[in-house]
Design a protein around this motif. Structure first.
Motif, mmCIF file in Angstrom:
data_model
loop_
_atom_site.group_PDB
_atom_site.id
_atom_site.type_symbol
_atom_site.label_atom_id
_atom_site.label_comp_id
_atom_site.label_asym_id
_atom_site.label_seq_id
_atom_site.Cartn_x
_atom_site.Cartn_y
_atom_site.Cartn_z
ATOM 1 N N LEU A 1 -28.094 -5.516 -60.186
ATOM 2 C CA LEU A 1 -27.002 -5.933 -61.070
ATOM 3 C C LEU A 1 -26.152 -6.958 -60.341
ATOM 4 N N ILE A 2 -25.917 -8.087 -61.004
ATOM 5 C CA ILE A 2 -24.989 -9.069 -60.447
ATOM 6 C C ILE A 2 -23.893 -9.331 -61.470
ATOM 7 N N HIS A 3 -22.741 -9.722 -60.977
ATOM 8 C CA HIS A 3 -21.645 -10.156 -61.839
ATOM 9 C C HIS A 3 -21.661 -11.672 -61.861
ATOM 10 N N SER A 4 -21.523 -12.226 -63.041
ATOM 11 C CA SER A 4 -21.579 -13.664 -63.215
ATOM 12 C C SER A 4 -20.236 -14.165 -63.738
ATOM 13 N N ASN A 5 -19.631 -15.054 -62.972
ATOM 14 C CA ASN A 5 -18.427 -15.735 -63.417
ATOM 15 C C ASN A 5 -18.600 -17.195 -63.017
ATOM 16 N N LEU A 6 -19.014 -18.008 -63.969
ATOM 17 C CA LEU A 6 -19.359 -19.387 -63.654
ATOM 18 C C LEU A 6 -18.152 -20.267 -63.357
ATOM 19 N N GLU A 7 -16.955 -19.790 -63.690
ATOM 20 C CA GLU A 7 -15.752 -20.552 -63.344
ATOM 21 C C GLU A 7 -15.366 -20.334 -61.890
ATOM 22 N N GLU A 8 -15.553 -19.112 -61.398
ATOM 23 C CA GLU A 8 -15.062 -18.777 -60.063
ATOM 24 C C GLU A 8 -16.119 -18.852 -58.969
#
Length: 187
Positions: free
Chosen positions: A147-154
């Motif tokens: 599982l990865i968390h994706s936040n393309l802004e940060e």
């Protein structure tokens, strides 16, 4: 050169297309108006991945961005045919998405008998959501999956790195499978 087919699946509006565009270098910017994917979009790109024996393996990737609307469910058997991996995307901030992960896993991963290394869960955080990176509450069998968390802004490059690691795991699985198959022919 390995040619691999990776599906990106998940509920409507969770960010699959934005993520697929980013990972395939189709679009560098994040944002814009929401337009649901109708059926499937296929994005192709090449990458170098570390395969078995620590060798760089050139890889041609077909990234299948699958629409999240269940009205396309009758097409899923054709879409999933010959896939090598599945990325299940969900928005952990949207009620119902956590339960939907089970449906997507069952329809695309379990039905194909894919290994754990061939599945990636992506908790995709929308711009401005704050991105709570705590582990989401998932069914116990899903907790075994990466599982990865994706936040393309940060942290866009961290998302890209994690995806490349996932691709390398898929290539390794395929390479080992080919080697076993070749050995069974020889012996």
């Amino acid at each position: 050169m390995f040619k691999i087919k990776i599906l990106i699946v998940g509920p409507s509006g969770c960010g699959k297309t934005v993520l697929a565009n980013f990972l395939s270098d189709t679009v560098e910017t994040v944002g814009g108006d929401y337009s649901p994917t109708q059926g499937v979009r296929i994005l192709e790109f090449e990458t170098q991945n570390q395969g078995s024996n620590d060798k760089d393996v050139p890889c041609e990737v077909e990234l299948w961005d699958c629409g999240g609307d269940f009205r396309f469910e009758s097409c899923w058997p054709a879409v999933v045919k010959d896939c090598h991996g599945v990325v299940v995307v969900f928005n952990p901030d949207t009620p119902g998405h956590l339960k939907d992960v089970e449906t997507w896993h069952s329809s695309f991963v379990a039905s194909q008998g894919l290994l754990e290394s061939q599945c990636l869960l992506v908790a995709h955080h929308k711009p401005g959501s704050g991105g709570n990176n705590s582990p989401p509450v998932l069914a116990s069998y899903l907790n075994k999956l990466l599982l990865i968390h994706s936040n393309l802004e940060e942290e866009p490059e961290e998302v890209r790195r994690e995806f490349r690691r996932y691709l390398a795991a898929v290539v390794t699985t395929l390479s080992e499978s080919r080697e076993r198959e070749e050995m069974s022919i020889i012996t």
